[in-house]
Design a protein around this motif. Structure first.
Motif, mmCIF file in Angstrom:
data_model
loop_
_atom_site.group_PDB
_atom_site.id
_atom_site.type_symbol
_atom_site.label_atom_id
_atom_site.label_comp_id
_atom_site.label_asym_id
_atom_site.label_seq_id
_atom_site.Cartn_x
_atom_site.Cartn_y
_atom_site.Cartn_z
ATOM 1 N N LYS A 51 0.834 -1.206 0.000
ATOM 2 C CA LYS A 51 0.000 0.000 0.000
ATOM 3 C C LYS A 51 0.870 1.259 0.000
ATOM 4 N N LEU A 52 2.053 1.170 0.588
ATOM 5 C CA LEU A 52 2.989 2.298 0.594
ATOM 6 C C LEU A 52 3.872 2.316 -0.647
ATOM 7 N N HIS A 53 4.017 1.169 -1.300
ATOM 8 C CA HIS A 53 4.891 1.024 -2.466
ATOM 9 C C HIS A 53 4.101 0.339 -3.580
ATOM 10 N N PRO A 54 3.375 1.125 -4.392
ATOM 11 C CA PRO A 54 2.541 0.531 -5.435
ATOM 12 C C PRO A 54 3.343 -0.353 -6.379
ATOM 13 N N PRO A 55 2.739 -1.458 -6.853
ATOM 14 C CA PRO A 55 3.442 -2.369 -7.764
ATOM 15 C C PRO A 55 3.844 -1.678 -9.061
ATOM 16 N N THR A 56 4.879 -2.203 -9.669
ATOM 17 C CA THR A 56 5.349 -1.670 -10.947
ATOM 18 C C THR A 56 4.900 -2.583 -12.081
ATOM 19 N N HIS A 57 5.126 -2.161 -13.308
ATOM 20 C CA HIS A 57 4.795 -2.982 -14.475
ATOM 21 C C HIS A 57 5.932 -3.959 -14.723
ATOM 22 N N PRO A 66 11.155 -1.313 -18.960
ATOM 23 C CA PRO A 66 11.890 -0.054 -19.080
ATOM 24 C C PRO A 66 10.994 1.127 -18.678
ATOM 25 N N GLY A 67 11.536 2.013 -17.870
ATOM 26 C CA GLY A 67 10.777 3.163 -17.390
ATOM 27 C C GLY A 67 10.001 2.874 -16.116
ATOM 28 N N TYR A 68 9.906 1.609 -15.751
ATOM 29 C CA TYR A 68 9.191 1.207 -14.541
ATOM 30 C C TYR A 68 10.148 0.605 -13.506
ATOM 31 N N GLY A 69 11.405 1.049 -13.548
ATOM 32 C CA GLY A 69 12.397 0.618 -12.579
ATOM 33 C C GLY A 69 13.539 -0.174 -13.172
ATOM 34 N N HIS A 70 13.396 -0.689 -14.391
ATOM 35 C CA HIS A 70 14.488 -1.456 -15.007
ATOM 36 C C HIS A 70 15.684 -0.540 -15.248
ATOM 37 N N GLY A 71 16.842 -0.962 -14.789
ATOM 38 C CA GLY A 71 18.062 -0.181 -14.964
ATOM 39 C C GLY A 71 18.082 1.114 -14.166
ATOM 40 N N GLY A 72 17.208 1.216 -13.165
ATOM 41 C CA GLY A 72 17.157 2.428 -12.348
ATOM 42 C C GLY A 72 16.333 3.552 -12.946
ATOM 43 N N ASN A 73 15.680 3.300 -14.095
ATOM 44 C CA ASN A 73 14.855 4.315 -14.758
ATOM 45 C C ASN A 73 13.410 4.180 -14.281
ATOM 46 N N TYR A 74 12.929 5.182 -13.541
ATOM 47 C CA TYR A 74 11.569 5.176 -13.002
ATOM 48 C C TYR A 74 10.685 6.234 -13.658
ATOM 49 N N SER A 75 11.038 6.734 -14.831
ATOM 50 C CA SER A 75 10.303 7.849 -15.430
ATOM 51 C C SER A 75 8.826 7.531 -15.665
ATOM 52 N N HIS A 76 8.504 6.367 -16.222
ATOM 53 C CA HIS A 76 7.096 6.012 -16.447
ATOM 54 C C HIS A 76 6.397 5.673 -15.131
ATOM 55 N N TYR A 77 7.100 5.021 -14.223
ATOM 56 C CA TYR A 77 6.514 4.674 -12.926
ATOM 57 C C TYR A 77 6.076 5.940 -12.191
ATOM 58 N N GLU A 78 6.951 6.947 -12.171
ATOM 59 C CA GLU A 78 6.607 8.204 -11.500
ATOM 60 C C GLU A 78 5.438 8.900 -12.182
#
Length: 117
Positions: A51-57, A66-78
């Motif tokens: 609930k504090l850390h929503p799941p990623t794709h 990619p963009g959802y945490g892969h390789g440290g890139n969270y741009s789409h997740y944010e």
């Protein structure tokens, strides 16, 4: 690094180790390993609070997209996950594969006779 209440963006601590081939008398001078990693339990999937850390794709192999945490890139997740939920600054929990394979943490190193990284 192991303080409680982390955002789980970079929760790992990576340490390097010497590689032995059968005994401590047979040290490979230029070979270093970077496992095991350590991570705060509250950032681990099935332990931390989703609930504090929503799941990623994730893709069909359960790896971060990619963009959802892969390789440290969270741009789409944010942009598409945490901000719409009004949880900007929180990041997803880490599964066992991600603890071993993904970037996101502090490297602990020591300069010694084996030239540790």
């Amino acid at each position: 690094q192991f303080r409680p209440g982390q955002n789980c963006k970079s929760p790992k601590v990576l340490a390097s180790t010497k590689i032995f081939e059968s005994s401590p008398e047979c040290v490979w001078k230029d070979r270093r390993g970077f496992h095991p990693d350590a991570i705060l339990g509250e950032c681990v999937d099935q332990i931390g609070d989703a609930k504090l850390h929503p799941p990623t794709h994730r893709n069909k192999w359960n790896h971060r997209e990619p963009g959802y945490g892969h390789g440290g890139n969270y741009s789409h997740y944010e942009a598409y996950v945490s901000t719409p939920l009004n949880m900007k600054g929180q990041y997803p929990l880490w599964n066992p594969h991600e603890i071993r394979a993904e970037v996101g943490g502090k490297v602990i190193s020591k300069k010694d006779e084996w030239r540790s990284p």
